[in-house]
Design a protein around this motif. Structure first.
Motif, PDB file in Angstrom:
ATOM      1  N   PRO A  28       0.766  -1.130   0.131  1.00 59.40           N
ATOM      2  CA  PRO A  28       0.153  -0.206   0.055  1.00 59.40           C
ATOM      3  C   PRO A  28       1.014   1.133  -0.042  1.00 59.40           C
ATOM      4  O   PRO A  28       1.960   1.123   0.172  1.00 59.40           O
ATOM      5  CB  PRO A  28      -0.704  -0.163   1.386  1.00 59.40           C
ATOM      6  N   PRO A  29       0.409   2.613  -0.307  1.00 59.39           N
ATOM      7  CA  PRO A  29       1.078   3.482  -0.451  1.00 59.39           C
ATOM      8  C   PRO A  29       1.713   3.946   1.033  1.00 59.39           C
ATOM      9  O   PRO A  29       1.000   3.621   2.042  1.00 59.39           O
ATOM     10  CB  PRO A  29       0.090   4.776  -0.696  1.00 59.39           C
ATOM     11  N   LYS A  30       2.934   4.558   1.153  1.00 62.36           N
ATOM     12  CA  LYS A  30       3.475   4.879   2.201  1.00 62.36           C
ATOM     13  C   LYS A  30       3.009   6.177   2.680  1.00 62.36           C
ATOM     14  O   LYS A  30       2.431   7.054   2.003  1.00 62.36           O
ATOM     15  CB  LYS A  30       4.945   4.993   2.077  1.00 62.36           C
ATOM     16  N   THR A  31       3.093   6.593   3.949  1.00 62.35           N
ATOM     17  CA  THR A  31       2.714   7.724   4.513  1.00 62.35           C
ATOM     18  C   THR A  31       3.590   8.957   3.898  1.00 62.35           C
ATOM     19  O   THR A  31       4.910   9.051   3.803  1.00 62.35           O
ATOM     20  CB  THR A  31       2.897   7.841   6.046  1.00 62.35           C
ATOM     21  N   PRO A  32       2.987   9.902   3.485  1.00 64.98           N
ATOM     22  CA  PRO A  32       3.717  11.351   3.306  1.00 64.98           C
ATOM     23  C   PRO A  32       4.395  11.447   4.363  1.00 64.98           C
ATOM     24  O   PRO A  32       4.106  11.767   5.412  1.00 64.98           O
ATOM     25  CB  PRO A  32       2.676  12.321   2.712  1.00 64.98           C
ATOM     26  N   GLN A  33       5.825  11.865   4.131  1.00 58.92           N
ATOM     27  CA  GLN A  33       6.851  12.389   4.943  1.00 58.92           C
ATOM     28  C   GLN A  33       6.825  13.784   5.464  1.00 58.92           C
ATOM     29  O   GLN A  33       6.680  14.573   4.844  1.00 58.92           O
ATOM     30  CB  GLN A  33       8.191  12.253   4.415  1.00 58.92           C
ATOM     31  N   GLY A  34       6.533  13.944   6.884  1.00 56.51           N
ATOM     32  CA  GLY A  34       6.880  15.252   7.427  1.00 56.51           C
ATOM     33  C   GLY A  34       5.426  15.731   7.743  1.00 56.51           C
ATOM     34  O   GLY A  34       4.495  15.707   7.207  1.00 56.51           O
ATOM     35  N   ASP A  35       5.458  16.710   8.923  1.00 53.65           N
ATOM     36  CA  ASP A  35       4.154  17.344   9.082  1.00 53.65           C
ATOM     37  C   ASP A  35       4.494  18.982   8.552  1.00 53.65           C
ATOM     38  O   ASP A  35       5.607  19.210   7.943  1.00 53.65           O
ATOM     39  CB  ASP A  35       4.228  17.638  10.817  1.00 53.65           C
ATOM     40  N   PHE A  36       3.670  19.579   8.467  1.00 56.55           N
ATOM     41  CA  PHE A  36       3.583  21.048   7.977  1.00 56.55           C
ATOM     42  C   PHE A  36       4.715  21.582   8.463  1.00 56.55           C
ATOM     43  O   PHE A  36       4.849  21.622   9.877  1.00 56.55           O
ATOM     44  CB  PHE A  36       2.145  22.019   8.263  1.00 56.55           C
ATOM     45  N   PRO A  37       5.481  22.213   7.774  1.00 60.07           N
ATOM     46  CA  PRO A  37       6.846  22.909   8.435  1.00 60.07           C
ATOM     47  C   PRO A  37       6.464  24.207   9.037  1.00 60.07           C
ATOM     48  O   PRO A  37       5.752  25.050   8.310  1.00 60.07           O
ATOM     49  CB  PRO A  37       7.853  23.071   6.924  1.00 60.07           C
ATOM     50  N   GLU A  38       7.206  24.443  10.127  1.00 58.01           N
ATOM     51  CA  GLU A  38       7.208  25.886  10.387  1.00 58.01           C
ATOM     52  C   GLU A  38       8.242  26.810  10.272  1.00 58.01           C
ATOM     53  O   GLU A  38       9.279  26.530  10.430  1.00 58.01           O
ATOM     54  CB  GLU A  38       7.088  25.603  12.169  1.00 58.01           C
ATOM     55  N   ILE A  39       7.809  27.919   9.651  1.00 56.33           N
ATOM     56  CA  ILE A  39       8.722  28.892   9.042  1.00 56.33           C
ATOM     57  C   ILE A  39       8.102  30.310   9.580  1.00 56.33           C
ATOM     58  O   ILE A  39       7.297  30.640   9.417  1.00 56.33           O
ATOM     59  CB  ILE A  39       8.746  28.706   7.470  1.00 56.33           C
ATOM     60  N   THR A  40       9.233  30.640  10.147  1.00 54.55           N
ATOM     61  CA  THR A  40       9.268  32.362  10.789  1.00 54.55           C
ATOM     62  C   THR A  40       9.932  33.309   9.976  1.00 54.55           C
ATOM     63  O   THR A  40       9.566  34.360   9.857  1.00 54.55           O
ATOM     64  CB  THR A  40       9.379  32.459  11.961  1.00 54.55           C
ATOM     65  N   ASP A  41      11.259  32.921   9.452  1.00 52.50           N
ATOM     66  CA  ASP A  41      12.069  33.847   8.521  1.00 52.50           C
ATOM     67  C   ASP A  41      12.060  33.599   7.205  1.00 52.50           C
ATOM     68  O   ASP A  41      12.520  32.419   6.705  1.00 52.50           O
ATOM     69  CB  ASP A  41      13.500  34.044   9.102  1.00 52.50           C
ATOM     70  N   PHE A  42      11.279  34.348   6.257  1.00 47.69           N
ATOM     71  CA  PHE A  42      11.402  34.023   5.077  1.00 47.69           C
ATOM     72  C   PHE A  42      12.509  34.823   4.152  1.00 47.69           C
ATOM     73  O   PHE A  42      12.887  35.954   4.588  1.00 47.69           O
ATOM     74  CB  PHE A  42       9.767  34.562   4.479  1.00 47.69           C
ATOM     75  N   GLU A  43      12.934  34.401   3.025  1.00 50.72           N
ATOM     76  CA  GLU A  43      13.896  34.802   2.289  1.00 50.72           C
ATOM     77  C   GLU A  43      13.204  34.760   0.772  1.00 50.72           C
ATOM     78  O   GLU A  43      13.828  34.122   0.010  1.00 50.72           O
ATOM     79  CB  GLU A  43      15.105  33.908   2.356  1.00 50.72           C
ATOM     80  N   PRO A  44      12.581  35.615   0.295  1.00 54.94           N
ATOM     81  CA  PRO A  44      12.129  35.868  -0.950  1.00 54.94           C
ATOM     82  C   PRO A  44      13.348  36.277  -2.134  1.00 54.94           C
ATOM     83  O   PRO A  44      14.457  36.723  -1.664  1.00 54.94           O
ATOM     84  CB  PRO A  44      10.996  37.004  -0.894  1.00 54.94           C
ATOM     85  N   PHE A  45      13.442  35.503  -3.018  1.00 57.18           N
ATOM     86  CA  PHE A  45      14.008  35.811  -4.228  1.00 57.18           C
ATOM     87  C   PHE A  45      14.346  36.902  -4.550  1.00 57.18           C
ATOM     88  O   PHE A  45      13.537  37.671  -4.564  1.00 57.18           O
ATOM     89  CB  PHE A  45      14.108  34.667  -5.277  1.00 57.18           C
ATOM     90  N   ASN A  46      15.513  37.634  -5.011  1.00 57.67           N
ATOM     91  CA  ASN A  46      15.806  38.948  -5.157  1.00 57.67           C
ATOM     92  C   ASN A  46      15.395  39.027  -6.907  1.00 57.67           C
ATOM     93  O   ASN A  46      15.740  37.871  -7.656  1.00 57.67           O
ATOM     94  CB  ASN A  46      17.238  39.173  -5.236  1.00 57.67           C
ATOM     95  N   THR A  47      14.657  39.925  -7.416  1.00 57.68           N
ATOM     96  CA  THR A  47      14.148  40.049  -8.857  1.00 57.68           C
ATOM     97  C   THR A  47      14.697  41.109  -9.501  1.00 57.68           C
ATOM     98  O   THR A  47      14.320  41.667 -10.569  1.00 57.68           O
ATOM     99  CB  THR A  47      12.686  40.111  -8.948  1.00 57.68           C
ATOM    100  N   ALA A  48      16.030  41.675  -9.002  1.00 61.78           N
ATOM    101  CA  ALA A  48      16.652  42.816  -9.288  1.00 61.78           C
ATOM    102  C   ALA A  48      17.290  42.508 -10.868  1.00 61.78           C
ATOM    103  O   ALA A  48      17.475  43.311 -11.803  1.00 61.78           O
ATOM    104  CB  ALA A  48      17.858  43.096  -8.634  1.00 61.78           C
TER     105      ALA A  48
END
Length: 747
Positions: A28-48
């Motif tokens: 049977p299918p295996k369990t998807p790995q990991g719970d929802f990740p907790e992220i507080t510090d975001f690093e949006p990519f630079n679009t310059a």
């Protein structure tokens, strides 16, 4: 709350596969790995830095990122599209939404879909897949296809590894944890961002000619109904009890609150009509009018049409069938306004069509099957395959359901009575044959309404109730019919109606009087099967800019742009469902009328480049503003019933808070690569039995046409059909077993 040819070929395939193979056994299918990740510090990519993006993003052959409408003209007659922002767009120019997107995120678009002139998303996917997606950075298509390519060939980027760079998409997933679980693959990866054609909102609905219902049922005395047409046999077997005396809760006629209404009859309306010695229009309609007065104790007075069309509607499945019979047998009475439009006399027809789908394509054949919802049949509106959740919280496949088999049997009964469009799976039919060449010949919806022949359908509100222009004296082209579509039909009112009270729980072919009769819809907007993904072969710069683009469409600014268009198309705000949304400008609405005859989907996708089936949540406040006023009025009645809890729907935002039967089904599943391959290899005949394109008939369409156990037409018994669908090559039960395991991991 609970064709002849096609069937013969399916049987041949099943027999061959049964000899050649048996279904292998895999874990049977295996369990998807990991719970929802907790992220507080975001690093949006630079679009310059300006980046080139090779995009294979489209909707259909008329809807690319690049403008390709040679025939468009502005109101002054000049070629091209003169847009609200003052710019003129001609073939080869990037459309306004994508022009704005590329400017805001600093990327240059190479439109690979336009370069190759793909006709549809399926052709785009299969063609590019055959070349290993060479030269493509980002593509839209079905989520399950993207996930399968990722699992099998590692061709797509795992978006979950970049959530710290995508604050808007992350916030959306955090607010909707079930969506996060649903789009994870069996290996725990996330390979696409899903598309939502609206979210937590009504999708499809029943619509009928309310003006015809009023003509048949309203007033103190019966007018001169037709007597020259009789019912073509009494095949339909009643669904509701023979007698009934109980109360139902509906909205009050003025919408101010709820009320209890008593339904008390000593003879079911179907039994009453079947007992008539002559079943012509006059007799059938007199029986229904008298029944309404008696069964409801005069509650509707002379406005009997409210039983079906009012906010206080209270009808049941048998009463609806009785109404369809009245429509079928009163063509001249209902069409006595035919002299009000110029070409009707040349196509005069007594073959009025009580129920019709939009077109004959396989996806539109489903709209006939969805009529079976009036008898409590689940799974016809399934987001994925034919799955639904039963009362015990167990995932079920409607293709194996006893209720589905009973629903098909009842649809065949309606079909034999002439209450469903004859030969609806074709692009021509008996009702309109010999009527000349129409430019929209595949559209039953446009043709039948322009000819004043269609009564009821099941479809989307905006694009269907747009046909109310037939009663607006505008002379507008209806349904792409050219001069033949410049109609005027006095009083024309095609309006959404509430669904019937029915038994969704017992699974009985004939529920008892004490059954739990409720009003419910399975058609509630959640995650769609489509989305877009990023190719693993994309350069680092292209990958990061594609991730930024993906994230931007989940921001308020990006959602507003893709849903409503750039700022030049917006003028203030209006209220929609208790919240404020952007208001379309008068210029935008004028463009909608001029360039797309009021069809918002065609306008946004062909001209603005908005509302594409890519990863974002389409805002329905835009669509609402483009709905014809008669369509808005009907929709408001449905919303009022929902608001006052006299109608329920699936829960998509917080399904854990409701009974399992009310929960929406995912559109993709966390299959492992091995399980996905096993399902694919052992269900190959299903694509022939249940096609999604062209005019190939669904296997269930054969049963609507011919019924069960017709040796002359090659149909099987109910049990025989189930056995076929479980045989090697079909494997419906096998697929259900694996899918249940996958669902158990995320529910």
């Amino acid at each position: 709350m609970k064709l002849k040819k096609s069937l013969a070929s399916l049987l041949a395939v099943a027999i061959a596969l049964a000899i050649a193979a048996c279904t292998p056994s895999v874990p049977p299918p295996k369990t998807p790995q990991g719970d929802f990740p907790e992220i507080t510090d975001f690093e949006p990519f630079n679009t310059a830095q300006t980046v080139n993006l090779n995009l294979a993003v489209m909707y259909d052959k008329d809807s690319f990122i690049t403008f390709n409408q040679d025939i468009a003209q502005d109101p002054q007659g000049s070629p091209g599209y003169l847009a609200a922002n003052g710019k003129r767009y001609t073939r080869g120019k990037t459309k306004p939404v994508w022009e704005t997107l590329s400017g805001a995120l600093n990327f240059i678009i190479a439109d690979k879909s336009y370069e190759r002139s793909f006709n549809d998303l399926t052709l785009q996917w299969t063609t590019l897949q055959a070349s290993n997606f060479t030269g493509i950075d980002m593509i839209n298509g079905r989520g399950e296809n993207i996930v399968e390519e990722a699992a099998t060939n590692q061709r797509f980027v795992d978006i979950s590894q970049y959530l710290k760079n995508m604050p808007n998409f992350y916030a959306f997933l955090k607010e909707n944890p079930l969506i996060y679980k649903q789009i994870l693959s069996g290996d725990g990866g996330m390979y696409y961002a899903p598309y939502f054609d609206g979210y937590d909102d009504l999708e499809r609905m029943f619509m009928m000619r309310a003006d015809w219902v009023e003509k048949l049922l309203d007033g103190p005395s019966a007018p001169a109904f037709d007597t020259h047409i009789t019912l073509d046999g009494s095949y339909y077997q009643r669904f509701m009890p023979a007698t009934m005396n109980r109360q139902f809760t509906t909205v009050k006629a003025d919408g101010s609150g709820t009320q209890s209404i008593t339904k008390n009859y000593a003879q079911n309306i179907i039994d009453a009509q079947d007992g008539l010695s002559v079943k012509n229009g006059a007799a059938l309609t007199a029986a229904l009018r008298g029944y309404i007065d008696s069964a409801y104790g005069g509650a509707f007075g002379d406005k009997r049409s409210d039983l079906f069309c009012g906010v206080n509607a209270a009808y049941d499945p048998d009463e609806l069938v009785a109404l369809l019979r009245c429509v079928k047998t009163n063509p001249r009475y209902l069409r006595n306004n035919e002299n009000n439009y110029g070409y009707a006399a040349a196509y005069e027809s007594d073959n009025i069509i009580p129920f019709y789908p939009r077109a004959g394509t396989a996806d539109r054949q489903m709209d006939v099957l969805r009529l079976a919802e009036i008898w409590g049949v689940r799974g016809m509106e399934a987001r994925a395959d034919w799955f639904y959740i039963d009362e015990a919280g167990v995932l079920q496949d409607a293709r194996l359901s006893d209720n589905t088999m009973s629903g098909l049997e009842r649809l065949n009964q309606l079909y034999k009575e002439g209450l469903i469009l004859d030969g609806y799976a074709r692009d021509d039919n008996d009702a309109t044959s010999g009527m000349g060449n129409f430019t929209d010949d595949s559209s039953h919806r446009g043709r039948l309404n322009a000819l004043n022949l269609g009564f009821m359908t099941y479809d989307y509100n905006q694009t269907t109730t747009l046909l109310n222009k037939l009663g607006d004296r505008t002379g507008s082209d209806i349904g792409g019919l050219g001069d033949k579509g410049r109609s005027y039909i006095e009083g024309f009112n095609l309006a959404p109606v509430l669904p019937p009270f029915t038994d969704w729980n017992s699974g009985s072919e004939n529920p008892p009087a004490e059954a739990d009769y409720t009003r419910f819809t399975d058609s509630w907007r959640g995650v769609k099967a489509d989305g877009w993904g990023i190719l693993a072969s994309a350069s680092k710069d292209a990958r990061e800019r594609a991730l930024t683009l993906m994230d931007y469409l989940f921001s308020p600014e990006g959602n507003k742009l893709m849903s409503y268009g750039p700022d030049a198309w917006i003028d203030g705000e209006i209220e929609y469902m208790g919240r404020m949304v952007p208001k379309l400008s008068d210029t935008a609405l004028a463009e909608l009328a001029h360039y797309a005859a009021g069809n918002y989907t065609n306008y946004y996708r062909r001209y603005l480049g908005g509302t594409f089936p890519v990863g974002y949540v389409k805002e329905q406040g835009m669509e609402y503003q483009t709905v014809h006023p008669k369509g808005q009025a009907g929709l408001n009645r449905i919303f009022k019933a929902i608001e006052l809890n006299t109608m329920s729907h699936l829960e998509v935002v917080n399904p854990a808070s409701v009974d399992p039967v009310m929960r929406s089904v995912p559109t993709t599943w966390g299959y492992t690569q091995q399980v996905a391959a096993t399902i694919r290899d052992n269900t190959m005949s299903l694509s022939q039995a249940f096609p999604t394109l062209n005019y190939d008939p669904l296997i269930f369409t054969d049963y609507v046409y011919f019924g069960f156990g017709s040796s002359a037409d090659g149909t099987l018994s109910k049990q025989g059909l189930k056995e076929l669908l479980n045989s090697p090559g079909y494997g419906v039960s096998m697929q259900l077993t694996y899918t249940r395991a996958a669902y158990d991991k995320i529910k």
